[in-house]
Design a protein around this motif. Structure first.
Motif, PDB file in Angstrom:
ATOM      1  N   TYR A 312      24.089  19.312  -4.843  1.00  0.00           N
ATOM      2  CA  TYR A 312      24.406  18.206  -5.781  1.00  0.00           C
ATOM      3  C   TYR A 312      26.056  18.455  -6.881  1.00  0.00           C
ATOM      4  CZ  TYR A 312      22.591  14.533  -8.802  1.00  0.00           C
ATOM      5  OH  TYR A 312      22.897  13.621  -9.942  1.00  0.00           O
ATOM      6  N   ALA A 313      26.360  19.626  -6.619  1.00  0.00           N
ATOM      7  CA  ALA A 313      27.306  20.403  -7.733  1.00  0.00           C
ATOM      8  C   ALA A 313      28.417  19.431  -6.922  1.00  0.00           C
ATOM      9  CB  ALA A 313      27.721  21.171  -7.853  1.00  0.00           C
ATOM     10  N   GLY A 314      28.388  19.783  -5.710  1.00  0.00           N
ATOM     11  CA  GLY A 314      30.077  19.366  -4.697  1.00  0.00           C
ATOM     12  C   GLY A 314      29.705  17.987  -4.504  1.00  0.00           C
ATOM     13  N   PHE A 315      28.547  17.218  -3.956  1.00  0.00           N
ATOM     14  CA  PHE A 315      28.547  16.113  -3.967  1.00  0.00           C
ATOM     15  C   PHE A 315      27.887  14.987  -4.848  1.00  0.00           C
ATOM     16  CE2 PHE A 315      28.590  18.500   0.404  1.00  0.00           C
ATOM     17  CZ  PHE A 315      29.240  18.659   0.746  1.00  0.00           C
ATOM     18  N   VAL A 316      28.249  15.285  -5.624  1.00  0.00           N
ATOM     19  CA  VAL A 316      27.926  14.296  -6.910  1.00  0.00           C
ATOM     20  C   VAL A 316      29.046  13.470  -6.929  1.00  0.00           C
ATOM     21  CG1 VAL A 316      27.636  15.523  -8.956  1.00  0.00           C
ATOM     22  CG2 VAL A 316      26.346  13.173  -9.008  1.00  0.00           C
ATOM     23  N   TYR A 317      30.289  13.752  -7.355  1.00  0.00           N
ATOM     24  CA  TYR A 317      31.229  13.243  -7.725  1.00  0.00           C
ATOM     25  C   TYR A 317      31.622  12.123  -5.937  1.00  0.00           C
ATOM     26  CZ  TYR A 317      36.067  12.229  -8.158  1.00  0.00           C
ATOM     27  OH  TYR A 317      37.435  11.572  -8.555  1.00  0.00           O
ATOM     28  N   LEU A 378      16.108   7.658  -6.417  1.00  0.00           N
ATOM     29  CA  LEU A 378      16.409   7.128  -4.560  1.00  0.00           C
ATOM     30  C   LEU A 378      16.493   5.701  -5.045  1.00  0.00           C
ATOM     31  CD1 LEU A 378      14.485   9.299  -2.066  1.00  0.00           C
ATOM     32  CD2 LEU A 378      16.631   8.772  -2.449  1.00  0.00           C
ATOM     33  N   ILE A 379      15.184   5.905  -6.317  1.00  0.00           N
ATOM     34  CA  ILE A 379      14.572   4.675  -6.690  1.00  0.00           C
ATOM     35  C   ILE A 379      16.334   3.703  -7.182  1.00  0.00           C
ATOM     36  CG2 ILE A 379      12.925   3.084  -7.790  1.00  0.00           C
ATOM     37  CD1 ILE A 379      10.839   5.051  -7.374  1.00  0.00           C
ATOM     38  N   PHE A 380      16.692   3.586  -8.086  1.00  0.00           N
ATOM     39  CA  PHE A 380      17.532   3.460  -9.476  1.00  0.00           C
ATOM     40  C   PHE A 380      18.760   3.941  -8.081  1.00  0.00           C
ATOM     41  CE2 PHE A 380      13.442   3.675 -11.830  1.00  0.00           C
ATOM     42  CZ  PHE A 380      13.180   3.199 -12.413  1.00  0.00           C
ATOM     43  N   TYR A 381      19.124   3.831  -7.425  1.00  0.00           N
ATOM     44  CA  TYR A 381      20.662   4.289  -6.635  1.00  0.00           C
ATOM     45  C   TYR A 381      21.475   3.744  -6.988  1.00  0.00           C
ATOM     46  CZ  TYR A 381      19.982   0.299  -3.398  1.00  0.00           C
ATOM     47  OH  TYR A 381      19.902  -0.425  -2.094  1.00  0.00           O
ATOM     48  N   THR A 382      21.742   2.079  -7.505  1.00  0.00           N
ATOM     49  CA  THR A 382      22.775   1.166  -8.000  1.00  0.00           C
ATOM     50  C   THR A 382      22.914   1.326  -9.701  1.00  0.00           C
ATOM     51  OG1 THR A 382      20.599  -0.309  -8.468  1.00  0.00           O
ATOM     52  CG2 THR A 382      21.923   0.185  -5.872  1.00  0.00           C
ATOM     53  N   LEU A 451      21.321  11.481  -1.568  1.00  0.00           N
ATOM     54  CA  LEU A 451      20.388  11.617  -2.360  1.00  0.00           C
ATOM     55  C   LEU A 451      19.132  11.661  -1.061  1.00  0.00           C
ATOM     56  CD1 LEU A 451      20.807   9.172  -4.691  1.00  0.00           C
ATOM     57  CD2 LEU A 451      21.036  10.982  -5.005  1.00  0.00           C
ATOM     58  N   LEU A 452      18.856  11.056  -0.236  1.00  0.00           N
ATOM     59  CA  LEU A 452      17.640  11.302   0.540  1.00  0.00           C
ATOM     60  C   LEU A 452      17.531  13.062   1.026  1.00  0.00           C
ATOM     61  CD1 LEU A 452      15.701   9.360   1.627  1.00  0.00           C
ATOM     62  CD2 LEU A 452      17.060   9.618   3.733  1.00  0.00           C
ATOM     63  N   CYS A 453      18.808  13.616   1.055  1.00  0.00           N
ATOM     64  CA  CYS A 453      18.951  15.014   1.709  1.00  0.00           C
ATOM     65  C   CYS A 453      18.241  15.853   0.506  1.00  0.00           C
ATOM     66  CB  CYS A 453      19.460  15.782   1.745  1.00  0.00           C
ATOM     67  SG  CYS A 453      21.070  14.919   4.059  1.00  0.00           S
ATOM     68  N   SER A 454      18.721  15.715  -0.445  1.00  0.00           N
ATOM     69  CA  SER A 454      18.242  16.802  -2.123  1.00  0.00           C
ATOM     70  C   SER A 454      16.643  16.385  -1.933  1.00  0.00           C
ATOM     71  CB  SER A 454      19.144  16.174  -2.572  1.00  0.00           C
ATOM     72  OG  SER A 454      20.106  16.434  -3.268  1.00  0.00           O
ATOM     73  N   THR A 455      16.052  14.552  -2.307  1.00  0.00           N
ATOM     74  CA  THR A 455      14.470  14.779  -1.957  1.00  0.00           C
ATOM     75  C   THR A 455      13.768  15.458  -1.285  1.00  0.00           C
ATOM     76  OG1 THR A 455      15.637  12.568  -2.931  1.00  0.00           O
ATOM     77  CG2 THR A 455      13.220  12.779  -2.580  1.00  0.00           C
TER      78      THR A 455
END
Length: 496
Positions: A312-317, A378-382, A451-455
């Motif tokens: 998450y820290a690596g790819f959220v940006y 995931l739901i509010f991904y936009t 997001l899918l992988c993290s979930t």
């Protein structure tokens, strides 16, 4: 003040010097682990290497941190060996920071970061093990504080580096005015490199000079870090060794090591061993199968949760600046900082919560919270706003999993096994491997896969925790049966 408050306070005062020393070591650990990301572009200039070459320095540090975490278990036979290893590791880290400005080739830099990573892994295992051994059933509170200092160091580290980072290209070629990247492009690239291992994918689109005049002041940042690390932290470890009468100059007094070895570890075969010490046939004889399953499940849970933190820290940006969000570079760059701040604040809050609630309750709350946040993301991904909110809440929820899981597992296993070494090594492995896995999936499937992988990982982690609780119940009943049988046999042996 309640009786429990007085007992904990008395326990803390009795182990004050040891506790403060391990906390200071972890503050230094946090400084080191967060320092490479912000400085990596300037180190690229210093070594005049490509982005693809320099980002493998991340892997070198992470891999040998994993090796050091396992190696730290080999050095836990006695208090003398553990503190000697801790002193050596802190000195190695300081020395590496001092010589990094002299590494003008990427191979030399990788070797230096490998040495630092191994030393950091050793300190990680030793500090956790020693605190668990000191406080045992009360270790959850002090482990939360220990990991709070990692986060605090990780927050301070970029502040030390920032004044010395190049704002424009730090390698000036003959035609640099036409081809050099703009400040905004470099800021974008620096943010995408902030997560360790995150930039091994999709970085060829940034053409930067490798030949020309090097203009960088990053050396000063590393020398300042060396001074911060070399003076107080090894000195604190040395003072602790003197306090424990482990130095030759204090040999005229009776050593506390003898007392500690007898009371804390028994014989060396029953103390906290190495990762591979668990496989010793003499130690394994008579252990129920649940003993090994608990080690495996505990390690798997931390493999996943620390992997979620790292990825998450690596790819959220990267996710934030990609469609459909398309955030600005500066705005998206704040997400990683918010995530680490929330983790640090969460660990501070869980110091109190660990006193009020048991580790199983805290772990259940944390893991369920992680799942809910990931599902909402995931739901509010936009939604850009919810990404900031979700990042903050995710950091708060996941912050306590490692210290709570470590305290809970050691408590179940009666502080006689190598659970700490197994869990620390598993967490380091997960942080390294899941980043590479998620990076590969994003590269092939797009940013939404992040997001899918993290979930999916969150759900797997919670299911493993439920299985862990079930095995723990079986293990407790098995242990009770063994104790009952042992009690009934005693009169027969002492009868006639």
């Amino acid at each position: 003040m309640t009786l429990l408050d007085e007992r904990l306070w008395s326990l803390f005062k009795r182990h004050l010097q040891q506790t403060l020393t391990y906390w200071s070591v972890f503050f230094s650990f946090g400084l080191c682990i967060a320092f490479l990301g912000p400085t990596i572009l300037d180190l690229r200039c210093q070594t005049q290497s490509t982005l693809q070459q320099i980002t493998w320095v991340f892997f070198s540090q992470q891999f040998f941190l994993l090796v050091g975490s396992s190696l730290g278990g080999l050095l836990k036979k006695t208090l003398l060996s553990s503190l000697s290893a801790l002193l050596s590791s802190t000195l190695i880290i300081s020395l590496v920071f001092a010589i990094i400005p002299l590494c003008h080739h990427v191979v030399l830099l990788s070797v230096a970061m490998a040495l630092a990573g191994q030393a950091m892994g050793v300190t990680d295992t030793i500090a956790n093990l020693q605190l668990v051994k000191l406080y045992q059933k009360d270790s959850a509170i002090f482990l939360q504080a220990l990991h709070f200092f990692i986060g605090l160091g990780a927050l301070v580290s970029p502040l030390v580096a920032d004044p010395f980072l190049a704002e424009d290209s730090c390698v000036l070629g003959a035609n640099w005015t036409a081809n050099s990247s703009s400040s905004s492009d470099l800021q974008h690239l620096r943010s995408s490199l902030a997560g360790q291992g995150a930039a091994l994918h999709n970085i060829s689109q940034y053409p930067l000079h490798t030949e020309g005049v090097v203009i960088t002041r990053v050396s000063y940042a590393f020398w300042i870090m060396a001074l911060i690390s070399v003076t107080p932290v090894p000195a604190a470890v040395l003072a602790l060794m003197y306090h424990e009468r482990l130095l030759p100059c204090s040999s005229n007094s009776p050593r506390l090591l003898d007392r500690d070895s007898l009371s804390s570890t028994g014989d060396s075969g029953q103390g906290h061993g190495s990762l591979f010490g668990c496989c010793n046939a003499a130690k394994l004889r008579g252990r129920p199968s649940t003993f090994f399953i608990l080690h495996t499940l505990g390690g798997a849970i931390l493999f996943i949760t620390d992997g979620i933190i790292g990825s998450y820290a690596g790819f959220v940006y990267t996710y934030a600046v990609s469609p459909p969000l398309l955030m600005g570079h500066k705005t998206a760059g704040c997400l990683d900082s918010i995530f680490w701040v929330s983790i640090t604040v969460g660990r501070l809050a869980f110091i109190y919560l660990s006193y009020r609630y048991t580790p199983p309750r805290l772990l259940t709350f944390s893991l369920v919270g992680v799942i809910l946040v990931q599902c909402l993301l995931l739901i509010f991904y936009t939604s850009c706003v919810f990404l900031f909110i979700g990042t903050c809440v995710l950091g708060l929820c996941i912050s306590s999993v490692f210290p709570s899981m470590l305290a809970f597992t050691e408590d179940i296993l009666d502080y006689k096994g190598c659970a700490t070494t197994v869990l620390v090594t598993s967490a380091s492995t997960g942080e390294m491997m899941l980043q590479l896995l998620v990076g590969s999936v994003i590269h092939s499937q797009g940013s939404y896969a992040f997001l899918l992988c993290s979930t999916i990982a969150s759900f797997i982690g919670f299911c493993l925790f439920l299985l862990f609780l079930y095995v723990q119940h079986i293990h407790r009943n098995c242990h009770a049966d063994l104790s009952k049988n042992s009690d009934t046999e005693k009169p027969n042996t002492g009868g006639s």
